[in-house]
Design an enzyme around this catalytic site. Structure first.
Site, PDB file in Angstrom:
ATOM      1  N   LYS A 214       0.826  -1.208   0.000  1.00 50.31           N
ATOM      2  CA  LYS A 214       0.000   0.000   0.000  1.00 50.31           C
ATOM      3  C   LYS A 214       0.863   1.262   0.000  1.00 50.31           C
ATOM      4  CE  LYS A 214      -1.603   1.098   3.957  1.00 50.31           C
ATOM      5  NZ  LYS A 214      -0.747   2.296   4.224  1.00 50.31           N
ATOM      6  N   THR A 215       1.852   1.302   0.890  1.00 54.97           N
ATOM      7  CA  THR A 215       2.705   2.484   0.979  1.00 54.97           C
ATOM      8  C   THR A 215       3.483   2.690  -0.316  1.00 54.97           C
ATOM      9  OG1 THR A 215       2.930   2.199   3.375  1.00 54.97           O
ATOM     10  CG2 THR A 215       4.586   3.554   2.278  1.00 54.97           C
TER      11      THR A 215
ATOM     12  N   ASP B  44      -4.191   8.295   2.877  1.00 57.23           N
ATOM     13  CA  ASP B  44      -3.736   6.981   3.320  1.00 57.23           C
ATOM     14  C   ASP B  44      -4.688   6.448   4.395  1.00 57.23           C
ATOM     15  OD1 ASP B  44      -2.089   4.773   3.583  1.00 57.23           O
ATOM     16  OD2 ASP B  44      -0.688   5.750   4.944  1.00 57.23           O
ATOM     17  N   GLU B  45      -4.811   5.131   4.484  1.00 54.26           N
ATOM     18  CA  GLU B  45      -5.623   4.455   5.527  1.00 54.26           C
ATOM     19  C   GLU B  45      -7.045   5.029   5.594  1.00 54.26           C
ATOM     20  OE1 GLU B  45      -4.524   1.860   6.788  1.00 54.26           O
ATOM     21  OE2 GLU B  45      -2.386   1.961   7.247  1.00 54.26           O
TER      22      GLU B  45
ATOM     23  N   GLN C 250      -9.535  -4.181   7.036  1.00 56.39           N
ATOM     24  CA  GLN C 250      -8.733  -3.810   8.197  1.00 56.39           C
ATOM     25  C   GLN C 250      -9.310  -2.588   8.915  1.00 56.39           C
ATOM     26  OE1 GLN C 250      -4.315  -4.393   7.854  1.00 56.39           O
ATOM     27  NE2 GLN C 250      -4.758  -4.557   5.660  1.00 56.39           N
TER      28      GLN C 250
ATOM     29  N   ARG D  71      -0.651 -10.578  10.165  1.00 61.80           N
ATOM     30  CA  ARG D  71       0.623 -10.023  10.657  1.00 61.80           C
ATOM     31  C   ARG D  71       1.746 -11.046  10.515  1.00 61.80           C
ATOM     32  NH1 ARG D  71      -0.366  -5.785   9.394  1.00 61.80           N
ATOM     33  NH2 ARG D  71      -2.204  -6.777   8.558  1.00 61.80           N
TER      34      ARG D  71
END
Length: 671
Positions: A49-50, A240-241, A271, A626
């Site tokens: 994503k980043t 973002d997010e 998420q 994770r």
């Protein structure tokens, strides 16, 4: 009459220095090179994503968009700085004029320029949590609210109430009815105090963090010309997010992105796990309706986990009905082992298994910092902390203070310490300060009276209340003082000996302390669960002195280990909420039982549409994604605790929803 004329956004190639096609996968490339207009990028866990957002900024710069015309909104300044540093390394452009940062930092920057338009001076102060508490305390003192006569919410909790109402758009009445029904009779006073707090901020030229979101929106609504200036300035907005945005943040984005709507939001609906602090899942789910004609890009290639873990993760989230369907696809080769499912006899055995297996992994060469234990609630980690301490395995807590360092655990221990040692001034003061209307000066007077009373000199005390009820206490504090006295009575037997520590817990909870927790802590229910878990641990001890000694030693070891062991050489213990965005080679997800995970309180508060249950399932999805190489899913079959004795624990429904073929069941014996 003014003539309308539109300048079309045009990507003018200035000789790109980056070969985007060779550096990005097909899905990432499609998102990075998206044409003007609104875009929704659903980036699955571990899918880069980043990287996608960073390359989008670089792509805009490479195609003639000036840095000052780009706004990048993130949830941490660290994330913004990291992305901009990466962009600066990618392109030969000066990115210093690009506005990148958190919603609050951008709001602050705007308000520093224009605060006078809404009645504030540009040099306004920003209140942190301690400042906010102090200002609310001043408001309470100045108000006509009789906080000595009732268990009125403490300043910290009032701040949480006001913040949540503002960020969700919920009225105080709705919020209190849903989350804090025991405060409903106080609603008029709480509402009046909110107004007083707002006036006080204005008088002192101060803003809290919520004002940094709400005041820019108000500024734009009252000054359309200022809004138009920023709309023209920020021709390209990236977020973002996005799944973590609340109502205020979504409204601010809507205002800044108009009218051209060159808006790209990146996130993962699977998420979205922060509704308890105001995040609105509907923002990302309804983005295509909110922005007509929005293009949707789904990035599904996962670079983090082995295929066996991804198969389990896909199955875990599949049951949710409200989602953008996606299927995480592995880029890594297969592992030799499937995720492990381990049923243990009880919490102590679960802790022993986790600690022993961690020790084995470390002996086999796994770096301790690449191992994490994740849990739904803080008290789930208590036995594991004890077991790791006994085995001298260093660990760090990222979900807050270690169990025995928390205020409510120290409060409960203070009742017991005073019973064991009537010269313990610190414990006496800690207990008395819980009573409404008694401050430091009053506490000192009561301590002096306590020292000169028979309670201080008697070898044993069978009845505290006979003496304490004769003390000079104000009428408004009298009920709380009496309740404390009667609670202390219940902590000793007929001969004046301390009762076993586990039997003290119900008296402490049902006495003065439960009301105190409700008034002080926003997360009252989870703290109550902590105390019930401490009660279970206390059942191992008959002697109060031995129990308190053990607590002190454990707390001392915690402090020494936290100071002496390097964080990078320690196992990580974390709540799942704190673990979002992180990754480890090995993950243990513990306490996977019905009522614990999913959490009973969330299910009880559900709105009939299973929003609470679906968020709990998303939380489980975050936990399992994770893990990079190994995943262990554990649960205890029995739990001894609360006030029910031995209770059978049903495995979490989340485990039942996963095909058994995707997990390897371990049969664990004890010798």
């Amino acid at each position: 009459m003014a003539r309308d004329y539109t300048v079309n956004n045009h990507f003018a190639s200035h000789g790109p220095h980056i070969d985007f096609a060779s550096l990005l996968n097909e899905s990432q490339l499609a998102a990075v090179t998206a044409p003007p207009g609104p875009s929704l990028v659903i980036a699955g866990a571990g899918s880069g994503k980043t990287r996608t957002l960073t390359y989008r900024v670089a792509y805009l710069l490479e195609h003639g968009i000036r840095a000052e015309n780009i706004l990048l909104l993130t949830f941490t300044n660290k994330a913004a700085h990291e992305m901009l540093d990466r962009v600066a390394a990618l392109v030969p452009h000066d990115v210093r004029e690009l506005w990148g940062g958190t919603f609050h930092s951008v709001g602050n920057r705007i308000l520093r320029r224009h605060a006078d338009r809404i009645g504030w001076d540009a040099g306004f102060s920003i209140l942190d949590r301690d400042d906010q508490k102090e200002l609310l305390s001043a408001c309470l003192k100045e108000s006509k609210i009789d906080t000595k006569a009732v268990r009125f919410p403490k300043p910290e909790l009032l701040g949480d109430l006001f913040s949540l109402a503002l960020n969700t758009g919920e009225s105080l009445e709705e919020l209190i009815a849903r989350r804090y029904p025991y405060f409903h009779p106080l609603l008029p006073q709480i509402d009046a105090l909110r107004d007083r707090y707002a006036d006080k901020k204005k008088e002192t030229n101060s803003m809290d963090f919520d004002d940094l979101l709400e005041k820019p929106i108000r500024l734009f609504q009252e000054s359309p010309e200022i809004l138009e200036y920023y709309q023209k300035k920020f021709q390209w907005v990236l977020v973002d997010e996005y799944q973590d945005t609340n109502r205020l943040q979504a409204d601010l984005i809507d205002l800044l992105a108009a009218p051209q709507y060159n808006l790209m939001v990146v996130g993962d609906d699977a998420q979205s796990i922060y509704s308890w602090r105001g995040a609105d899942f509907r923002n990302i789910l309804e983005f295509p309706e909110r922005y007509a004609g929005a293009k949707k890009f789904v990035i599904e290639t996962n670079y983090r986990s082995v295929p066996e873990i991804l198969s389990l993760a896909n199955a875990a989230i599949a049951t949710n009905t409200r989602q953008f369907r996606k299927n995480l696809a592995p880029s890594r080769s297969h592992s030799s082992a499937r995720p492990a499912l381990i049923s243990l006899a009880d919490p102590a055995t679960q802790a022993a298994f986790v600690a022993q297996r961690i020790g084995e992994l470390i002996d086999q060469g796994t770096d301790p910092s690449e191992i994490a234990v994740l849990y739904r609630a803080h008290f789930h980690a208590m036995e594991i902390q004890l077991e790791l301490t006994k085995r001298k395995i260093p660990f760090v807590i990222t979900s807050g203070l270690r169990f025995f360092e928390q205020a409510h655990i120290k409060d409960v221990a203070a009742f017991m310490r005073l019973i064991l040692n009537r010269s313990d001034e610190l414990s006496f003061r800690r207990l008395v300060r819980m009573i409404p209307g008694i401050g430091d000066k009053g506490t000192s007077k009561l301590w002096a009276e306590f020292q000169s009373s028979p309670l201080a000199t008697a070898e044993k005390v069978t009845n505290f209340s006979d003496t304490l009820l004769q003390f000079k206490v104000g009428a408004k504090s009298r009920p709380g003082w009496e309740q404390l006295a009667y609670t202390l009575d219940e902590l000793v037997d007929e001969e004046g000996n301390p009762r076993p520590p586990s039997t003290m817990m119900p008296s402490i909870l049902e006495g003065v302390y439960e009301d105190y927790m409700k008034a002080k802590f926003a997360n009252y229910d989870s703290r109550r669960q902590d105390i019930l878990q401490l009660q279970e641990y206390a059942e191992k001890f008959e002697e109060l002195g031995e129990f308190l000694t053990q607590l002190s030693l454990l707390a001392g070891q915690d402090a020494v280990e936290a100071a002496s062991s390097e964080r990078e050489q320690s196992v990580c213990l974390s709540s799942i909420h704190q673990a979002k965005g992180l990754e480890w080679d090995v993950v243990f997800c513990v306490w996977l039982t019905e009522g614990m995970f999913p959490n009973n309180r969330v299910l009880d508060e559900d709105d009939g549409e299973q929003n609470g249950l679906e968020e709990e399932r998303r939380l489980f999805y975050v936990a399992v994604t994770r893990a990079k190489n190994e995943l262990y899913l554990t649960y205890p079959q029995f739990w001894y605790g609360s006030f029910t004795g031995e209770a059978y624990q049903q495995p979490s429904r989340f485990l039942e929803e996963i095909p058994s073929a995707l997990m390897e069941e371990w049969r664990v014996g004890v010798r």
